[in-house]
Design a protein around this motif. Structure first.
Motif, short mmCIF file in Angstrom:
data_model
loop_
_atom_site.label_atom_id
_atom_site.label_comp_id
_atom_site.label_asym_id
_atom_site.label_seq_id
_atom_site.Cartn_x
_atom_site.Cartn_y
_atom_site.Cartn_z
N GLN A 187 0.65 -1.05 -0.04
CA GLN A 187 0.12 0.03 -0.01
C GLN A 187 0.79 1.11 0.06
O GLN A 187 0.54 2.13 -0.73
N SER A 195 2.34 1.90 -3.47
CA SER A 195 1.70 2.20 -4.22
C SER A 195 1.10 3.99 -3.95
O SER A 195 1.00 4.65 -4.82
N MET A 196 0.81 4.21 -2.79
CA MET A 196 0.64 5.58 -2.50
C MET A 196 1.77 6.55 -2.77
O MET A 196 1.22 7.39 -3.02
N PHE A 226 1.09 6.96 -6.35
CA PHE A 226 -0.08 7.69 -6.87
C PHE A 226 -0.21 8.88 -6.00
O PHE A 226 -1.36 9.36 -5.82
N MET A 239 -8.42 9.77 -2.62
CA MET A 239 -8.69 8.48 -1.98
C MET A 239 -10.33 8.62 -1.43
O MET A 239 -10.35 9.73 -0.77
N ASP A 267 -4.09 -0.06 -11.33
CA ASP A 267 -3.48 -0.75 -10.49
C ASP A 267 -3.79 -0.15 -8.90
O ASP A 267 -2.78 -0.25 -8.18
N ARG A 268 -4.78 0.33 -8.61
CA ARG A 268 -5.04 0.93 -7.18
C ARG A 268 -6.32 0.79 -6.77
O ARG A 268 -7.27 1.50 -7.59
N GLN A 320 -5.58 2.82 -1.80
CA GLN A 320 -4.67 2.81 -2.73
C GLN A 320 -3.72 1.38 -2.76
O GLN A 320 -2.95 1.00 -3.55
N PRO A 328 -2.71 -1.89 -4.27
CA PRO A 328 -2.74 -2.43 -5.82
C PRO A 328 -3.86 -3.52 -6.04
O PRO A 328 -3.72 -4.49 -5.05
#
Lengths: 354, 354, 354
Positions: free
Chosen positions: A318, A321-322, A325, A330, B60-61, B66, B68
């Motif tokens: 996570q 990914s954060m 992105f 969110m 992919d989130r 968030q 994946p």
């Protein structure tokens, strides 16, 4: 309470962590005959148990040529550097410089204030250098409780501390992440009523799941007859969380009663930031077997460790990914309520510190 | 042709890759019962085959926290997040938020347009959000041709896509890099006449080596009598190359005839940028054995994989060196003609996009 | 002396290393039938022994498409690139471009000036392009001395070269870091009188330890009767150090006499910067056994390698710590005198170069 006039502390401005509080630095059992290197709130620190049993903490660098003191040896009098042999006492004062008579006035390293209690080593991080702790470290009853046995461990996380808070304050993820241990039925978890309260720096989240199927860990540890009434009670403080979970045979007694019987898992979760992006996660789990005590303890501890590893995989992914992105919106959902309260408290404490 | 009004696409400005075209996203055989995480043209994407067989692609989130989505599970209805269980359909619409009745309006993730044909999964990358593909994905006959058998694979490259184009457009390196498989005699390769033509976005490079010694892979796969007439025919398009190579017994028939017999290796090489600095290299190799079919196919595929690994070692080392020596002049030699044409096309397409 | 008019050299301005001198590039024994890639003073270089036995050095990139030439092959005439087969001679001139008649005028790579002597390969780094060496490489007698046998090796260090100088110029760390081999008693080391002298670019540090206990390596290599008189004589030059250590039976002869007998370890330590933050550490150790020669040599070499590995662990940890604590004050102690002299010389030479 010891004052820490000479203790190095995080500077007030721009702290990314709440200051003026105790954070867990180590489990007592980690400190044996070797020093430990550990970065806490961005401070590289050496922790060691002196020959007299006292735990000390110093900045982890020799003042001579910067070798980490954690590469040194514990000796009579203190900690000796592993390069040229300078000897420091528990307050960071240099007692001896091999090869010369006089110890230079500036030969010292910064000490940190630590207190060991309940098999836990707490360290004070004040917002001003020389600040005096205005409170004792949190006390914790279940490491010495006659009805309980416990053990624990430490995880290093490639993720910031607040993602771990989020995870612990919302146990609805059990139904998706922890199916092999404590998960049980996803729908039961998600649909259970959730009671969230905030008071000062504390958030409590409670959830009760009456008449539900006991998950694998519960069945392994306790002779339930069939369906159970199950509880999850979480208490968040900025440096640690207490999570009480357990179950009783369905309809056998009041599930919310403080003195309820049945199977108990009392977890202590101390999340100490290493840096803004990484964390130390110290945990212990105490349980209350009546028979086959050592065996059940080991089962509960092992399944807890397994469960927490599942969280680590999810939370580290996570975080990555954060980072990628960053800035993308969110959405919030119902189960985030407790976590969002905790984030508000942390935000407010960081602003107060800065 | 499906429109992709809601499909997230690379932005027009400053694309380092030619847009408004189909790139290969996966080989069909990769998509089984687990989602795949893959970054394509800087977009982190989850690809999965739904229970109805359809291939879908989403950002992919999870739009909640968030994680994946590629860590989730394929279920009836779509893809379920592995943290809190949000369920998304193939167009990225959230169908279910466990623990609450209502799905928030903003709960969705961006879909990508994919089409599966010829055992290949193509994805559209338009230069404007909501653009409609103005052409079908490239079609490819040799994955279903009655005279041919094939297999393939994928390499991840720590090198930009154009270095792989360069490599494939100049097969003169065979004599130095691929001596163990398809290389043969270096001088023969280097001195063969090379015909280079450009038309639109396409470059063709052809080379014929009459009366040459067949290399190890050829001998292993076909009953040549002695010397052979050998061909190499390369067709470059910005997202993929077709490379036809093979040989016939020397002087047995016209080596340039489209319907020539002999041993054929028909390669499809789809180079899809992952980032500016890294690439996915999907390849298949089809060949035409008359007897001992499965065995010869396996030999050809294995030697091809071995050969491509040799290229990977060279190209990744080249990339690292080019990064270090950035700005140092490079000289061109005769065999670069085809590769230089391709670079001009890519440059022009990137400028058009921006 | 060969001139190096066409030799690429470090630019004068802002060199972090003293220039206009010879640095060790390789041990002769490293250069066999394969080229070696090695970055020296920030220059990526390929070193190879040509078929005629001559050692050559070129910039490690083909002038065509930048593949490191160290991935090529040594052939008649020179070094052939492993991608498209360009052939370069020992001065970097391209002799052949496969596939074309004419070699482009600009097809060349920069050569470096190397001289091989005493089983060592020295490379000239001038402060101006085209500078002529004004001195021969350092000569070294103990690789061919009739009374001595030797061997050596190379360590790659994640630490800057001057930290290794510091370590070698102060052998007081033996008592804390090298207890298993050459350490002996810490107090004896630290309290021994230390004679430090500077002359030009050279620093000498001498220390004598009369009537001391021989350390494990000494006992393993020489039939001492009991206590020994021990010497440590260090000569620092900016690119290398000579360290003479050894011992004689206590009170048997003058410990400072140049022709003293007993057990000798003559170490050559060539520290060649790779980058500002990393180093190559070439070392040889020569010793003078009278009997059981090969066996004692191997023991001494192995224990030396073990000892140097202990230093590597300490110095790399020190470097990491210094990077973290950049700017924090360091105190000096008595044993730093020699190292501080050497740092002054390096500083002055870098300023002269710039």
């Amino acid at each position: 309470m010891t004052t820490c006039t000479d203790t190095l502390v995080a500077t007030k401005a721009n702290s990314p962590f709440p200051l003026d509080r105790w954070y867990l630095a180590a489990l007592s059992k980690e400190l044996t005959d070797k020093p430990i290197a550990r970065t806490l709130l961005n401070h590289p620190i050496v922790l060691y148990r002196a020959l007299d049993g006292q735990v000390n903490a110093l900045q982890d660098r020799c003042c001579h040529r910067q070798l980490p003191l954690s590469m040194g040896t514990i000796e009579e009098g203190g900690l000796r550097c592993g390069y040229h042999g300078l000897l420091f006492d528990g307050q960071g004062k240099c007692l001896e410089v091999p090869g010369q008579q006089k110890v230079p006035r500036k030969a010292k390293v910064e000490p940190y204030l630590v207190i060991e209690q309940d098999d836990l080593v707490w360290m004070w991080f004040g917002s001003e250098q020389g600040s005096t702790p205005d409170k004792a470290p949190p006390s914790y009853a279940y490491h010495a409780h006659p009805d309980y046995v416990y053990d624990g461990g430490m995880f290093h996380y490639e993720a910031p501390y607040q993602l771990i808070h989020d995870n612990l304050l919302d146990l609805s993820h059990l139904g998706y992440v922890h199916l092999k241990t404590i998960g049980g039925d996803a729908k039961t978890h998600m649909n259970a009523e959730m009671l969230v309260e905030t008071e000062g720096e504390t958030v409590t989240v409670k959830r009760y799941m009456p008449n539900s199927t006991p998950p694998p860990t519960y069945i392994a540890a306790y002779p339930f007859k069939g369906k159970i009434d199950r509880w999850q009670e979480i208490e968040f403080c900025p440096s640690h969380l207490r999570i009480w979970t357990g179950g009783i045979d369905a309809n056998s007694e009041q599930v919310t009663a403080p003195n309820r019987g049945g199977f108990h898992m009392r977890g202590l979760h101390c999340i100490t930031p290493e840096t803004e992006e990484t964390s130390h996660y110290f945990w212990t789990i105490a349980t209350n077997p009546k028979t086959d005590i050592e065996n059940i303890k080991q089962k509960v501890v092992e399944q807890t460790r397994f469960t927490f590893n599942e969280d680590k995989v999810v939370i580290e992914a996570q975080h990555k990914s954060m980072q990628h992105f960053k800035g993308q919106p969110m959405i919030d959902i119902h189960v985030d309520t407790g976590a969002n309260h905790a984030r508000k408290i942390i935000k407010s404490l960081c602003e107060t510190s800065s």
